[in-house]
Design an enzyme around this catalytic site. Sequence first.
Site, PDB file in Angstrom:
ATOM      1  N   GLU A 174      17.381  -7.290  -3.009  1.00 27.08           N
ATOM      2  CA  GLU A 174      15.970  -7.115  -2.648  1.00 27.08           C
ATOM      3  C   GLU A 174      15.056  -7.722  -3.707  1.00 27.08           C
ATOM      4  O   GLU A 174      14.851  -7.161  -4.778  1.00 27.08           O
ATOM      5  CB  GLU A 174      15.641  -5.629  -2.465  1.00 27.08           C
ATOM      6  CG  GLU A 174      16.466  -4.938  -1.394  1.00 27.08           C
ATOM      7  CD  GLU A 174      16.217  -5.493  -0.005  1.00 27.08           C
ATOM      8  OE1 GLU A 174      15.110  -5.988   0.281  1.00 27.08           O
ATOM      9  OE2 GLU A 174      17.157  -5.448   0.811  1.00 27.08           O
ATOM     10  N   GLU A 186       9.591   1.415  -2.118  1.00 29.56           N
ATOM     11  CA  GLU A 186      10.248   0.122  -1.869  1.00 29.56           C
ATOM     12  C   GLU A 186      11.704   0.324  -1.475  1.00 29.56           C
ATOM     13  O   GLU A 186      12.217  -0.372  -0.588  1.00 29.56           O
ATOM     14  CB  GLU A 186      10.151  -0.775  -3.102  1.00 29.56           C
ATOM     15  CG  GLU A 186      10.718  -2.155  -2.887  1.00 29.56           C
ATOM     16  CD  GLU A 186       9.965  -2.957  -1.833  1.00 29.56           C
ATOM     17  OE1 GLU A 186      10.628  -3.467  -0.896  1.00 29.56           O
ATOM     18  OE2 GLU A 186       8.732  -3.074  -1.935  1.00 29.56           O
ATOM     19  N   GLU A 226      14.567  -1.553   6.552  1.00 36.31           N
ATOM     20  CA  GLU A 226      14.829  -2.941   6.950  1.00 36.31           C
ATOM     21  C   GLU A 226      16.319  -3.189   7.156  1.00 36.31           C
ATOM     22  O   GLU A 226      16.715  -3.858   8.117  1.00 36.31           O
ATOM     23  CB  GLU A 226      14.260  -3.898   5.905  1.00 36.31           C
ATOM     24  CG  GLU A 226      12.744  -3.941   5.906  1.00 36.31           C
ATOM     25  CD  GLU A 226      12.177  -4.882   4.859  1.00 36.31           C
ATOM     26  OE1 GLU A 226      12.942  -5.404   4.023  1.00 36.31           O
ATOM     27  OE2 GLU A 226      10.960  -5.087   4.875  1.00 36.31           O
TER      28      GLU A 226
END
Length: 130
Positions: free
Chosen positions: A36, A77, A84
């Site tokens: 990420e 996050e 996601e």
Amino acid sequence: MDKSSFSQYKSQGGVKRVFRAFGYSLKGLKAALKNEAAFRQECALAVILLPAAFWLGRSATEIFLLITSVVLVLIVELINSAIEALADTISTAHHPLLGQAKDLGSAAVLLCLVLAGGWWGYICVDRFLL
């Protein structure tokens, strides 16, 4: 309820569970750092901002607010990245609800960034301009 009604994937508790959970958490952090880009960027910023909080904050409350706002961005996050990943596992084809889930996660990160920026801005203005 008997044990047969529980998911085989759910933990049953105990000290082993704590160690396993810690291991899973470390595995998740490693995955986020590896996969990420946004999390890596926010971690790099955290490496700068967390020590700066002790210099900038003039009270324990200010230091706490500065540190908490940075850590909150990292937490949200991670949650956004999990959303996601889950959405991409379900389908990589465009689906409006999967897209909406990703957008909502992104919006949560944005709001955390605005919150963190607000606290840092407020404390900087208070320290240097007032």
